[in-house]
Design a protein around this motif. Structure first.
Motif, PDB file in Angstrom:
ATOM      1  N   ALA A 172       0.808  -1.281   0.218  1.00 37.57           N
ATOM      2  CA  ALA A 172      -0.074  -0.031   0.047  1.00 37.57           C
ATOM      3  C   ALA A 172       0.808   1.370   0.018  1.00 37.57           C
ATOM      4  CB  ALA A 172      -0.918   0.190   1.067  1.00 37.57           C
ATOM      5  N   THR A 173       2.029   1.216   0.562  1.00 32.91           N
ATOM      6  CA  THR A 173       2.992   2.311   0.670  1.00 32.91           C
ATOM      7  C   THR A 173       3.962   2.542  -0.514  1.00 32.91           C
ATOM      8  OG1 THR A 173       4.355   1.353   2.238  1.00 32.91           O
ATOM      9  CG2 THR A 173       2.778   2.719   3.214  1.00 32.91           C
ATOM     10  N   GLU A 174       3.767   1.590  -1.565  1.00 26.05           N
ATOM     11  CA  GLU A 174       4.725   1.632  -2.516  1.00 26.05           C
ATOM     12  C   GLU A 174       4.368   3.028  -3.112  1.00 26.05           C
ATOM     13  OE1 GLU A 174       4.043  -1.693  -5.054  1.00 26.05           O
ATOM     14  OE2 GLU A 174       5.403  -2.948  -3.952  1.00 26.05           O
ATOM     15  N   ASP A 175       3.292   3.546  -3.557  1.00 23.89           N
ATOM     16  CA  ASP A 175       3.249   4.922  -3.772  1.00 23.89           C
ATOM     17  C   ASP A 175       3.287   6.143  -2.930  1.00 23.89           C
ATOM     18  OD1 ASP A 175       0.892   4.278  -2.402  1.00 23.89           O
ATOM     19  OD2 ASP A 175      -0.539   5.059  -3.861  1.00 23.89           O
ATOM     20  N   MET A 176       3.510   5.634  -1.559  1.00 24.37           N
ATOM     21  CA  MET A 176       4.108   6.540  -0.662  1.00 24.37           C
ATOM     22  C   MET A 176       2.795   7.549  -0.107  1.00 24.37           C
ATOM     23  SD  MET A 176       6.678   5.341   0.305  1.00 24.37           S
ATOM     24  CE  MET A 176       8.001   4.175  -0.159  1.00 24.37           C
ATOM     25  N   HIS A 177       2.399   7.632   1.003  1.00 24.49           N
ATOM     26  CA  HIS A 177       1.501   8.294   1.489  1.00 24.49           C
ATOM     27  C   HIS A 177       2.223   9.893   1.713  1.00 24.49           C
ATOM     28  CE1 HIS A 177      -1.529   5.548   1.983  1.00 24.49           C
ATOM     29  NE2 HIS A 177      -0.553   4.949   2.907  1.00 24.49           N
ATOM     30  N   LEU A 178       3.577   9.869   1.843  1.00 25.03           N
ATOM     31  CA  LEU A 178       4.029  11.297   1.871  1.00 25.03           C
ATOM     32  C   LEU A 178       3.901  12.120   0.670  1.00 25.03           C
ATOM     33  CD1 LEU A 178       7.279   9.812   3.738  1.00 25.03           C
ATOM     34  CD2 LEU A 178       5.252  10.659   4.740  1.00 25.03           C
ATOM     35  N   PRO A 179       3.742  13.208   0.965  1.00 22.10           N
ATOM     36  CA  PRO A 179       3.995  14.285  -0.337  1.00 22.10           C
ATOM     37  C   PRO A 179       5.384  14.197  -1.065  1.00 22.10           C
ATOM     38  CG  PRO A 179       3.858  15.652   1.516  1.00 22.10           C
ATOM     39  CD  PRO A 179       3.888  14.032   2.030  1.00 22.10           C
ATOM     40  N   LYS A 180       5.421  14.387  -2.277  1.00 21.85           N
ATOM     41  CA  LYS A 180       6.720  14.582  -2.814  1.00 21.85           C
ATOM     42  C   LYS A 180       7.060  16.152  -2.928  1.00 21.85           C
ATOM     43  CE  LYS A 180       6.951  10.370  -5.764  1.00 21.85           C
ATOM     44  NZ  LYS A 180       5.680  10.067  -4.979  1.00 21.85           N
ATOM     45  N   THR A 181       5.827  16.893  -2.847  1.00 19.58           N
ATOM     46  CA  THR A 181       6.116  18.448  -2.782  1.00 19.58           C
ATOM     47  C   THR A 181       5.116  18.964  -1.984  1.00 19.58           C
ATOM     48  OG1 THR A 181       4.307  18.956  -4.593  1.00 19.58           O
ATOM     49  CG2 THR A 181       6.842  18.637  -5.094  1.00 19.58           C
ATOM     50  N   GLY A 182       5.403  20.341  -1.348  1.00 14.95           N
ATOM     51  CA  GLY A 182       4.298  21.029  -0.565  1.00 14.95           C
ATOM     52  C   GLY A 182       4.202  22.241  -1.060  1.00 14.95           C
ATOM     53  N   GLY A 183       3.307  22.727  -2.117  1.00 14.25           N
ATOM     54  CA  GLY A 183       3.627  23.908  -2.913  1.00 14.25           C
ATOM     55  C   GLY A 183       5.149  23.996  -3.607  1.00 14.25           C
ATOM     56  N   ASP A 184       5.778  25.086  -2.986  1.00 18.53           N
ATOM     57  CA  ASP A 184       6.900  25.254  -3.617  1.00 18.53           C
ATOM     58  C   ASP A 184       8.221  24.740  -2.842  1.00 18.53           C
ATOM     59  OD1 ASP A 184       5.833  27.293  -5.339  1.00 18.53           O
ATOM     60  OD2 ASP A 184       5.908  28.901  -3.727  1.00 18.53           O
ATOM     61  N   VAL A 185       7.473  23.879  -1.787  1.00 17.38           N
ATOM     62  CA  VAL A 185       8.718  23.140  -0.916  1.00 17.38           C
ATOM     63  C   VAL A 185       8.836  21.560  -1.422  1.00 17.38           C
ATOM     64  CG1 VAL A 185       9.218  22.457   1.201  1.00 17.38           C
ATOM     65  CG2 VAL A 185       8.251  24.500   0.966  1.00 17.38           C
ATOM     66  N   ARG A 186       9.967  21.132  -1.587  1.00 19.71           N
ATOM     67  CA  ARG A 186      10.062  19.766  -1.994  1.00 19.71           C
ATOM     68  C   ARG A 186      10.566  19.095  -0.638  1.00 19.71           C
ATOM     69  NH1 ARG A 186       9.482  18.522  -6.938  1.00 19.71           N
ATOM     70  NH2 ARG A 186      10.469  16.194  -6.722  1.00 19.71           N
ATOM     71  N   PHE A 187      10.174  17.494  -1.065  1.00 17.96           N
ATOM     72  CA  PHE A 187      10.489  16.645   0.186  1.00 17.96           C
ATOM     73  C   PHE A 187      11.517  15.775  -0.281  1.00 17.96           C
ATOM     74  CE2 PHE A 187       6.700  18.120   2.024  1.00 17.96           C
ATOM     75  CZ  PHE A 187       6.738  18.175   3.367  1.00 17.96           C
ATOM     76  N   GLY A 188      12.650  15.198   0.365  1.00 14.00           N
ATOM     77  CA  GLY A 188      13.465  14.149  -0.260  1.00 14.00           C
ATOM     78  C   GLY A 188      12.649  12.865  -0.470  1.00 14.00           C
ATOM     79  N   ALA A 189      13.557  11.761  -0.675  1.00 16.82           N
ATOM     80  CA  ALA A 189      13.184  10.486  -1.159  1.00 16.82           C
ATOM     81  C   ALA A 189      12.414   9.925   0.288  1.00 16.82           C
ATOM     82  CB  ALA A 189      14.447   9.439  -1.387  1.00 16.82           C
TER      83      ALA A 189
END
Length: 260
Positions: A172-189
């Protein structure tokens, strides 16, 4: 699950807030420590905090905790627990009642899959300091143990669902619940880890624990009675669970990502 069904499930917990506080498992300190690394400071937001299961562990580790919960009944249980040093606020992942850059880590215990991440992602990024950590934690029934796998089959997918066992959670988490971006902010792997856990239970208290799951809460009384009957029959006929107190083998699965 479509949007309306997701909302119905997500909003079902308030009716069972007291039972949730009594019967849901806590979170292992090892899992929570890993979730918070490498946060730049001690200010932590517990988002979708429920009755404070994760909040209590965060406090025990010395974090400065703000707990945010949208459901009034769940929030009432959290406030009644009077956890030392915790601010408990009404709010949601989509509308966080904190200023910009207010926390060094945002965590969510068995809650992140309920967030509308298209809206929540930018909100989380807004309140999270640069370099801060976002992490989701899920308590999972370890169905790699034979009798737990049998219990999952008997209870059915409405009760032991796609994020409730390790293999299902990984898928279920292969697509990851974590966001890759938060508006103009990016999240790491995103990173993922699992930690062994155990919940001491009797047959009766395990039934009570399963009764706090969303799939059970939205059932009709007749459906719930039928499922509960099957679970009780299974537990009474299984050597590991038929006599007094036993350990329910669990794992705490963690996903984390760092705000870049």
């Amino acid at each position: 699950m479509d949007h309306d069904e997701r909302v119905r499930h997500a909003s079902s917990f308030g009716a069972a807030a007291a039972a949730y506080a009594e019967h849901r498992p806590n979170y292992t300190q090892d899992a929570v420590r890993w979730a918070l690394q490498p946060a730049p400071g001690r200010r932590v937001l517990d988002l979708g905090a429920g009755t404070g299961k994760l909040t209590a562990t965060l406090g025990a580790l010395g974090a400065e905790v703000v707990a945010v919960e949208p459901d009034a009944e769940m929030l009432g249980e959290l406030r009644a627990a009077a956890l030392p040093g915790v601010r408990a606020l009404e709010g949601s992942a989509e509308a966080i009642p904190l200023p910009d850059g207010a926390v060094d880590a945002v965590v969510a215990g068995n809650a992140m899959h309920w967030f509308d991440m298209a809206v929540a992602g930018p909100e989380i990024a807004r309140v999270l300091a640069p370099g801060g950590v976002l992490a989701g934690l899920w308590n999972l029934m370890d169905d790699e143990v034979e009798w737990v796998a049998g219990l999952a089959r008997v209870a059915g997918s409405a009760v032991v669902g796609p994020r409730d066992t390790p293999a299902a959670w990984r898928a279920a988490t292969e697509d990851m619940h974590l966001p890759k971006t938060g508006g103009d902010v990016r999240f790491g792997a995103a990173e993922r880890a699992e930690f062994p856990h155990e919940q001491r239970r009797t047959a009766d208290s395990l039934v009570e624990t399963l009764a706090t799951r969303a799939g059970m809460l939205v059932m009709t009384g007749e459906e719930r009675e039928a499922v509960t009957g099957r679970i009780r029959e299974f537990l009474a006929g299984t050597p590991e669970t038929a006599h007094g107190v036993f350990g329910l083998p669990m794992r705490t699965g963690v996903l984390r990502a760092r705000r870049l």
